[in-house]
Design an enzyme around this catalytic site. Structure first.
Site, PDB file in Angstrom:
ATOM      1  CG  ASN A 270      53.556  41.535  37.902  1.00 50.20           C
ATOM      2  OD1 ASN A 270      54.579  42.190  38.114  1.00 50.20           O
ATOM      3  ND2 ASN A 270      53.390  40.799  36.809  1.00 50.20           N
TER       4      ASN A 270
ATOM      5  CE  LYS B 180      52.066  42.971  34.207  1.00 54.02           C
ATOM      6  NZ  LYS B 180      51.373  42.663  32.980  1.00 54.02           N
TER       7      LYS B 180
ATOM      8  CG  HIS C  63      54.567  37.564  33.913  1.00 51.27           C
ATOM      9  ND1 HIS C  63      54.388  38.171  32.686  1.00 51.27           N
ATOM     10  CD2 HIS C  63      53.515  37.947  34.679  1.00 51.27           C
ATOM     11  CE1 HIS C  63      53.281  38.899  32.730  1.00 51.27           C
ATOM     12  NE2 HIS C  63      52.732  38.784  33.920  1.00 51.27           N
TER      13      HIS C  63
ATOM     14  CD  GLU D 218      54.125  41.441  30.960  1.00 51.32           C
ATOM     15  OE1 GLU D 218      54.790  41.815  31.942  1.00 51.32           O
ATOM     16  OE2 GLU D 218      52.914  41.708  30.815  1.00 51.32           O
TER      17      GLU D 218
ATOM     18  CD  GLU E 220      49.310  36.435  35.045  1.00 43.10           C
ATOM     19  OE1 GLU E 220      48.784  37.286  35.746  1.00 43.10           O
ATOM     20  OE2 GLU E 220      50.417  36.590  34.513  1.00 43.10           O
TER      21      GLU E 220
ATOM     22  N   GLY F 273      46.886  42.742  30.187  1.00 43.80           N
ATOM     23  CA  GLY F 273      47.049  44.139  29.804  1.00 43.80           C
ATOM     24  C   GLY F 273      46.193  44.555  28.615  1.00 43.80           C
TER      25      GLY F 273
ATOM     26  CB  SER G 123      42.217  42.398  31.788  1.00 36.94           C
ATOM     27  OG  SER G 123      43.134  42.726  30.754  1.00 36.94           O
TER      28      SER G 123
HETATM   29  P1  PGA Z   1      47.152  42.841  33.896  1.00 37.50           P
HETATM   30  O1  PGA Z   1      48.462  41.951  34.132  1.00 37.50           O
HETATM   31  O2  PGA Z   1      46.325  42.741  35.171  1.00 37.50           O
HETATM   32  O3  PGA Z   1      47.655  44.236  33.673  1.00 37.50           O
HETATM   33  O4  PGA Z   1      46.426  42.274  32.745  1.00 37.50           O
HETATM   34  C1  PGA Z   1      48.413  40.753  34.844  1.00 37.50           C
HETATM   35  C2  PGA Z   1      49.791  40.131  34.905  1.00 37.50           C
HETATM   36  O5  PGA Z   1      50.524  40.222  33.912  1.00 37.50           O
HETATM   37  O6  PGA Z   1      50.185  39.551  35.933  1.00 37.50           O
END
Ligand code: PGA
Length: 268
Positions: free
Chosen positions: A9, A11, A94, A96, A177, A183, A223
């Site tokens: 992803n 983003k 997601h 976010e 997640e 992140g 992460s």
């Molecule tokens: P990250 O994000 O690997 O940077 O923690 C994962 C995601 O949001 O899908």
């Protein structure tokens, strides 16, 4: 036997030129890795360029979001009809999107249904926030998110093309997640993630049936790196990973996919 699955992803990162460069840096190596389904999810504006580069390879394309209507006066939105020309997958729900753009369980549910009705396979994201985790509410939150997102979905989905199977378990992937792990560099432990994924499987079994739940792929995200993928891939419950930050580095993403494939092949 569930085929392992790793998606990147990206983003809101990469211009079209940067996206092309990143694909160029990893495509040959990704293409050669067998026994794992590989998906890249670049931003909307790069989908067409990336889909042309992926043509003829074993790497698939996904979008990061979509609206639930197919067309009309929805300025700025992208519909499933537009995406299915280039994409096989679409990330939905997601955290976010939930946090910054007010996506509710109900909106996520409408999106999941719209994707399936238009031959797109949702990568449905669920996960608890830090304060929910600390308050011991993980189970409750996950139960609510999964049940709401899949309300009125399956076990059989509308199928427009002959090749497409109608079993929802083959047209949907769930990603667990935990929001506190996204992140932050603080990934969940393999056992923690596996336990919650087991819970998700039991919710799905209740919604549909046990076989369907056993067939459905459920990923861990938050992460994930080349250094910790083994911890997740070695858990039989965890079918792969949704990778954010580390998917923007060619070497590291290739290494994550490779390790996931090798470990899954070893543990069967
Ligand atoms: P990250 O994000 O690997 O940077 O923690 C994962 C995601 O949001 O899908």
């Amino acid at each position: 036997m569930r085929i392992p699955f790793v998606a990147g992803n990206w983003k809101m990162n990469t211009t079209v030129a940067e996206a092309e460069k990143l694909v160029l840096e990893m495509l040959d190596r990704l293409d050669r890795i067998e026994g794992v389904e590989k998906v890249l999810c670049p931003p909307f504006v790069s989908l067409v360029a990336v889909s042309m580069m992926l043509r003829g390879s074993s790497v698939n394309l996904g979008a990061q979001n979509m609206y639930f209507m197919t067309e009309g006066a929805y300025t700025g939105e992208i519909s499933p009809l537009m995406l299915r020309e280039s994409c096989e997958f679409v990330i939905l729900g997601h955290s976010e999107r939930r946090r910054h753009f007010g996506e509710t369980d109900e909106i996520v549910n409408r999106k999941v249904k719209a994707a399936l009705a238009n031959n797109l396979k949702p990568i449905l994201c669920v996960g608890e926030r830090l304060e929910e985790n600390e308050a011991g509410k993980t189970e409750e939150v996950i139960n609510r998110q999964v049940t709401a997102a899949l309300d009125g979905v399956g076990p059989v989905v509308p199928s427009r093309s002959r090749e497409q199977t109608e079993r929802v378990s083959e047209n949907l992937v769930i990603a667990y997640e935990p929001v506190w792990a996204i992140g932050t560099g603080k990934a969940a432990s393999g056992e923690q993630a596996a336990a919650t994924i087991e819970l998700i499987r039991s919710v799905v079994a209740k919604l549909w049936d046990g076989n369907m739940a056993q067939e459905l792929r459920i990923l861990y995200g938050g992460s994930v790196t080349g250094a910790n993928i083994a911890e997740f891939a070695s858990q039989p419950e965890i079918d792969g990973a949704l990778v954010g930050g580390a998917s923007l580095k060619a070497e590291e993403f290739v290494s994550i996919v490779k390790h996931a494939a090798e470990i899954k092949a070893r543990i069967g």
